[in-house]
Scaffold this motif. Structure first.
Motif, PDB file in Angstrom:
ATOM      1  N   GLU A   1     -10.168  -8.982  -5.258  1.00 34.72           N
ATOM      2  CA  GLU A   1     -11.435  -8.705  -4.564  1.00 34.72           C
ATOM      3  C   GLU A   1     -12.216  -9.997  -4.337  1.00 34.72           C
ATOM      4  O   GLU A   1     -12.814 -10.185  -3.270  1.00 34.72           O
ATOM      5  CB  GLU A   1     -12.276  -7.698  -5.365  1.00 34.72           C
ATOM      6  CG  GLU A   1     -11.764  -6.269  -5.264  1.00 34.72           C
ATOM      7  CD  GLU A   1     -11.620  -5.767  -3.814  1.00 34.72           C
ATOM      8  OE1 GLU A   1     -12.561  -5.968  -3.031  1.00 34.72           O
ATOM      9  OE2 GLU A   1     -10.557  -5.199  -3.477  1.00 34.72           O
TER      10      GLU A   1
ATOM     11  N   LYS B   1       0.819  -1.213   0.000  1.00 36.82           N
ATOM     12  CA  LYS B   1       0.000   0.000   0.000  1.00 36.82           C
ATOM     13  C   LYS B   1       0.853   1.263   0.000  1.00 36.82           C
ATOM     14  O   LYS B   1       0.607   2.202   0.765  1.00 36.82           O
ATOM     15  CB  LYS B   1      -0.947  -0.009   1.207  1.00 36.82           C
ATOM     16  CG  LYS B   1      -2.079  -1.020   1.059  1.00 36.82           C
ATOM     17  CD  LYS B   1      -3.062  -0.934   2.210  1.00 36.82           C
ATOM     18  CE  LYS B   1      -4.233  -1.873   1.981  1.00 36.82           C
ATOM     19  NZ  LYS B   1      -5.067  -2.046   3.176  1.00 36.82           N
ATOM     20  N   GLY B   2       1.892   1.249  -0.803  1.00 39.78           N
ATOM     21  CA  GLY B   2       2.720   2.439  -0.952  1.00 39.78           C
ATOM     22  C   GLY B   2       3.752   2.640   0.137  1.00 39.78           C
ATOM     23  O   GLY B   2       4.494   3.620   0.114  1.00 39.78           O
TER      24      GLY B   2
ATOM     25  N   SER C   1       1.269  -1.349 -12.065  1.00 37.62           N
ATOM     26  CA  SER C   1       0.142  -0.414 -11.992  1.00 37.62           C
ATOM     27  C   SER C   1      -0.432  -0.128 -13.379  1.00 37.62           C
ATOM     28  O   SER C   1      -1.547   0.380 -13.496  1.00 37.62           O
ATOM     29  CB  SER C   1       0.583   0.885 -11.314  1.00 37.62           C
ATOM     30  OG  SER C   1       1.652   1.458 -12.037  1.00 37.62           O
TER      31      SER C   1
ATOM     32  N   THR D   1      -0.077 -10.182 -11.609  1.00 36.76           N
ATOM     33  CA  THR D   1      -1.214  -9.305 -11.876  1.00 36.76           C
ATOM     34  C   THR D   1      -2.495 -10.111 -12.093  1.00 36.76           C
ATOM     35  O   THR D   1      -3.583  -9.600 -11.870  1.00 36.76           O
ATOM     36  CB  THR D   1      -0.951  -8.404 -13.109  1.00 36.76           C
ATOM     37  OG1 THR D   1      -0.405  -9.216 -14.145  1.00 36.76           O
ATOM     38  CG2 THR D   1       0.029  -7.296 -12.753  1.00 36.76           C
TER      39      THR D   1
ATOM     40  N   PRO E   1      -2.392  -5.188  -4.932  1.00 34.99           N
ATOM     41  CA  PRO E   1      -2.960  -4.681  -3.680  1.00 34.99           C
ATOM     42  C   PRO E   1      -2.544  -5.447  -2.423  1.00 34.99           C
ATOM     43  O   PRO E   1      -3.041  -5.155  -1.343  1.00 34.99           O
ATOM     44  CB  PRO E   1      -4.468  -4.847  -3.918  1.00 34.99           C
ATOM     45  CG  PRO E   1      -4.564  -6.035  -4.810  1.00 34.99           C
ATOM     46  CD  PRO E   1      -3.300  -6.100  -5.629  1.00 34.99           C
TER      47      PRO E   1
ATOM     48  N   GLU F   1      -5.370  -1.970 -12.403  1.00 40.72           N
ATOM     49  CA  GLU F   1      -5.637  -0.670 -11.809  1.00 40.72           C
ATOM     50  C   GLU F   1      -5.236  -0.627 -10.332  1.00 40.72           C
ATOM     51  O   GLU F   1      -5.620  -1.497  -9.548  1.00 40.72           O
ATOM     52  CB  GLU F   1      -7.119  -0.331 -11.961  1.00 40.72           C
ATOM     53  CG  GLU F   1      -7.383   1.158 -11.872  1.00 40.72           C
ATOM     54  CD  GLU F   1      -8.870   1.469 -11.952  1.00 40.72           C
ATOM     55  OE1 GLU F   1      -9.599   0.733 -12.639  1.00 40.72           O
ATOM     56  OE2 GLU F   1      -9.277   2.458 -11.298  1.00 40.72           O
ATOM     57  N   GLY F   2      -4.444   0.353  -9.984  1.00 35.49           N
ATOM     58  CA  GLY F   2      -4.012   0.497  -8.593  1.00 35.49           C
ATOM     59  C   GLY F   2      -2.810  -0.367  -8.252  1.00 35.49           C
ATOM     60  O   GLY F   2      -2.275  -0.276  -7.145  1.00 35.49           O
ATOM     61  N   GLY F   3      -2.394  -1.221  -9.189  1.00 31.25           N
ATOM     62  CA  GLY F   3      -1.239  -2.087  -8.944  1.00 31.25           C
ATOM     63  C   GLY F   3      -1.594  -3.270  -8.067  1.00 31.25           C
ATOM     64  O   GLY F   3      -2.770  -3.559  -7.833  1.00 31.25           O
TER      65      GLY F   3
ATOM     66  N   GLN G   1       6.147  -2.040  -9.155  1.00 35.02           N
ATOM     67  CA  GLN G   1       4.751  -1.644  -8.980  1.00 35.02           C
ATOM     68  C   GLN G   1       4.451  -0.367  -9.764  1.00 35.02           C
ATOM     69  O   GLN G   1       3.481  -0.300 -10.514  1.00 35.02           O
ATOM     70  CB  GLN G   1       4.491  -1.414  -7.474  1.00 35.02           C
ATOM     71  CG  GLN G   1       3.142  -0.841  -7.136  1.00 35.02           C
ATOM     72  CD  GLN G   1       2.077  -1.902  -7.022  1.00 35.02           C
ATOM     73  OE1 GLN G   1       1.787  -2.621  -7.976  1.00 35.02           O
ATOM     74  NE2 GLN G   1       1.484  -2.035  -5.851  1.00 35.02           N
ATOM     75  N   THR G   2       5.312   0.621  -9.586  1.00 32.75           N
ATOM     76  CA  THR G   2       5.086   1.931 -10.202  1.00 32.75           C
ATOM     77  C   THR G   2       5.245   1.874 -11.713  1.00 32.75           C
ATOM     78  O   THR G   2       4.423   2.415 -12.458  1.00 32.75           O
ATOM     79  CB  THR G   2       6.094   2.954  -9.621  1.00 32.75           C
ATOM     80  OG1 THR G   2       6.083   2.840  -8.200  1.00 32.75           O
ATOM     81  CG2 THR G   2       5.726   4.373 -10.011  1.00 32.75           C
TER      82      THR G   2
END
Lengths: 75, 151
Positions: free
Chosen positions: B9, A47-48, B38, B2, B46, B42-44, B33-34
């Motif tokens: 979810e 989470k960053g 990502s 990925t 989690p 979407e959002g990389g 990730q960056t």
């Protein structure tokens, strides 16, 4: 559950005899179906943030532990 | 990676947490990730991306390839008591199947929920018949289960 703390920044060639012994004992604990998953604590990106993750913190949930060869490879 | 992230979810609905592990540092995880993940999901990713410096965790789990200095593709399903229920290990060139991961988790959850009163035969998926082990089932599986149910 035995705990092993893994620090980053230690190179593979720099294992002390105690460390090697530690690993050997942990392997002796044998990873197999029906056996307790060996606990570990290690640094993670989540989470960053950079934070420590401990397997036993997830007791009570199902965990999928997924090893892969390396970042920037497909999985 | 990925592929698992895309289904995260749905995995969460099954009370599942994912931990990915490689020998890369947490800093390299961040860059991956960056720069790439990502852009694929979407959002990389989690879930926690764990750094296994020097392959110590991988060594304990029997998936560390010392010659290559990396962990091979090992996947462990661990139940809420911390017990390993399933292991799948592949060499690097072939990826895993997230659908099969789902199927196995659903099957293990069913077994756990019924305390072993119901078990999941080959190819079982939600909606398909389970088996109820016991003396009366011995030699009678053929009456309640046929191989075509596995597909």
């Amino acid at each position: 559950m035995e705990e092993m703390v893994f620090e980053c920044g230690k190179s593979a060639g720099a294992k002390t005899i105690e460390e090697k012994q530690e690993i050997k004992e942990a392997i002796m604990a044998t990873v197999k179906v029906g056996a307790k998953a060996p606990d570990f604590q290690a640094p993670a990106f989540y989470k960053g943030n950079f934070q420590q993750v401990k397997l036993s913190d997830f007791l009570g949930k199902w965990v999928v532990l997924c090893f892969y060869p390396g970042d920037f490879t497909f999985v | 990676m990925t592929a698992v992230a895309a289904k995260y979810e749905d995995l969460k609905k099954l009370d599942v947490e994912v931990l990915s592990v490689s020998v890369d540092s947490q800093f390299v995880h961040k860059v991956w990730q960056t720069e790439e993940l990502s852009k694929m999901v979407e959002g990389g990713v989690p879930f926690p991306m764990v750094s296994d410096g020097a392959g110590k965790i991988g060594s304990v789990y029997g998936v560390y390839d010392e010659a290559a200095g990396v962990n091979v593709r090992g996947r462990f399903i661990i139940d809420p008591d911390g017990v390993i229920q399933a292991i799948e290990i592949l060499t690097p060139p072939v990826g895993r199947n997230v659908s099969e991961l789902f199927r196995q988790i659903q099957a293990f959850r069913l077994v756990r929920k019924t305390n072993g009163a119901e078990v999941a035969p080959s190819g079982w998926q939600p909606g398909k018949p389970t088996l109820k082990p016991g003396p009366e089932l011995v030699g009678k599986v053929w009456e309640v289960w046929k191989p075509d149910l596995a597909f």
